[in-house]
Design an enzyme around this catalytic site. Structure first.
Site, short mmCIF file in Angstrom:
data_model
loop_
_atom_site.label_atom_id
_atom_site.label_comp_id
_atom_site.label_asym_id
_atom_site.label_seq_id
_atom_site.Cartn_x
_atom_site.Cartn_y
_atom_site.Cartn_z
CB SER A 123 20.00 99.83 -27.93
OG SER A 123 20.02 99.18 -29.16
CG ASP B 11 19.52 95.78 -27.20
OD1 ASP B 11 20.16 96.05 -28.24
OD2 ASP B 11 18.32 96.08 -27.06
CG ASP C 222 17.66 95.37 -30.52
OD1 ASP C 222 18.80 95.78 -30.84
OD2 ASP C 222 16.77 96.13 -30.09
#
Length: 461
Positions: free
Chosen positions: A106, A255, A257
């Site tokens: 992440s 990533d 998100d």
């Protein structure tokens, strides 16, 4: 939280406490387990598992070690290559995969990595399955009525294969484009891709919808993911938006998100602003089912005040998108998220999705014909002071009568013009004391009051 898997997958420094061997074993277990579940239902087809990765150097190593494990256990591995976490969740769900794997840490630096597991519904893997994987890693797997010190290898025609599945990533991009109900023609949009997963996806989507797209941090080299870039270092995008005279900017994490925005004046639009702007937009159109927006305890006090003014209800969960999503699915809520820009639109996705979030913000701007600064203006973010106290015993420090009394006293004094929150860190020996109020000095005073009591009672480490 297990021994290896935390709230966001199996995380660690690549090659140190998360190794290729771990990847291989996770692959071995998943390939064997999902093939066994199929066999129990009389299905002899190999298990199908889809894999995506971010741009870290070590993501290749984990991709190939996972694939080796999966195919050795008789499963077929479908490779999306570099793609976003939400795309893996989407493809796992719509293309009928047994599960999905995302290789990413992440927003962490490049030398960290992680293995995130996603079930066939596109949601986080259930705890029971993660516990079985941990048991296998520790050599104590007991399943289907027997012990498995080692798992059988597939042989002959049962060995798995890999499938290049770039088509899946393209279909996900098509899905995002299909959600754009307004043309972006004539809107100048800045994108900060954090040298991560969104580097070649976000621009394609915005271009397809007609935006004038300006991109920074879209040249990943394996070592520059999140490095002074993306949603955790938004100052770069703030400067870029102002210098180029853009209408709006969006910053993603490694990533993709999460997403944070920058308005046309260069101000940061946090996850709290996004929840407010989209919550109001949904309520106006009668789409805010249950009239509840799901937040975490870390959302700003100003957000709750603003929701109160609009007659919008809210729930508060523990910190972590996992808990937000759990609450949403249990209670049928359509919108939830975190201050960090992890926003879940449950009608469209089962996880936070940064690019989807940016499309939704564009939709509100275009529908209401207002700049982002004006949409965000009614939300007044309260000053916040947060102090982390290193303690000898987190539980004892919080449960101490004198500490609780100091917290209650502060809460009473703040009344409905602020709040105090005392919670422990999930990973470190820290107690976090946070106060939000109309002015910084008030915040500081009440934080100091509580911290002083914790220290005077002898809990400071």
């Amino acid at each position: 939280m297990g021994k290896y898997f935390g709230t966001d997958g199996f995380r660690g420094e690549a090659g140190v406490n998360l190794t290729a061997d771990h990847g291989y074993k996770v692959g071995r277990f998943l390939g064997w387990y999902y093939s066994a579940l199929r066999e129990q239902k009389g299905n002899t087809e190999p298990a199908r598992i889809v894999i995506g990765k971010d741009t870290r150097r070590s993501s290749y190593m984990f991709e190939y070690s996972l694939v080796a494990g999966l195919t050795a256990s008789g499963a077929d591995a479908y490779l999306l290559h570099v793609t976003t976490t939400p795309s893996v969740a989407y493809i796992a769900r719509v293309d009928d995969f047994d599960c999905g794997i995302m290789i990413s840490a992440s927003h962490n630096p490049y030398y960290d990595n992680g293995i995130k597991l996603i079930d066939s519904a596109g949601e986080k893997m259930p705890e029971e399955t993660l516990t079985l994987i941990e048991d296998y890693l520790d050599g104590k797997l007991h399943l289907f009525g027997r012990d498995w010190p080692e798992l059988p290898f597939a042989s002959r025609e049962h060995v798995g294969c890999t499938v290049d599945y770039v088509a899946g990533r393209n279909r996900y991009m098509g899905y995002l484009i299909s959600l754009g109900i307004y043309s972006f023609r004539g809107v100048k949009v800045g994108l900060d891709c954090a040298n991560g997963s969104s580097w070649n996806i976000a621009k394609s989507v915005f271009d397809a919808l007609g935006a004038d797209t300006y991109v920074i941090n879209n040249q990943p080299n394996g070592l520059n993911i999140n490095n002074n870039a993306g949603s955790t270092h938004i100052e770069g995008l703030q400067k870029f938006v102002v210098e180029k005279g853009l209408d709006i900017g969006f910053a993603y994490d490694g990533d993709a998100d999460r997403c944070l925005c920058v308005d046309e004046k260069g101000n940061v639009i946090t996850g709290d602003h996004i929840l407010y702007i989209y919550g109001c937009y949904m309520k106006e159109r009668g789409k805010l089912i249950t009239n509840t927006v799901v937040t975490t305890v870390m959302s700003n006090f100003g957000l709750y005040k603003a929701f109160d003014e609009q007659g919008i209800g809210y729930a508060k969960t523990a910190v972590g998108d996992k808990y937000v999503y759990e609450y949403m699915s249990k209670n049928g809520c359509r919108l939830g998220g975190e201050q960090s820009g992890h926003i879940i639109f449950s009608k469209y996705a089962s996880t936070g999705d940064g690019i989807l979030t940016s499309l939704k913000m564009m939709e509100v701007m275009l529908a209401k014909k207002k700049p982002m600064s004006e949409l965000a203006a009614p939300l007044k973010i309260y000053p916040q002071v947060l102090v982390n106290v290193r303690v000898t015993d987190k539980k004892a420090a919080q449960e101490d009568a004198a500490v609780q009394q100091a917290v209650a006293k502060a809460a009473e004094a703040l009344g409905d013009s602020g709040r105090i929150l005392v919670r422990e860190s999930g990973t470190e020996p820290l107690v976090r004391v946070m106060v939000e109020a109309q002015d910084h000095d008030i915040c500081q005073k009440y934080v100091d009051d509580v911290v002083n009591v914790i220290c005077s009672r002898g809990y400071k480490a």
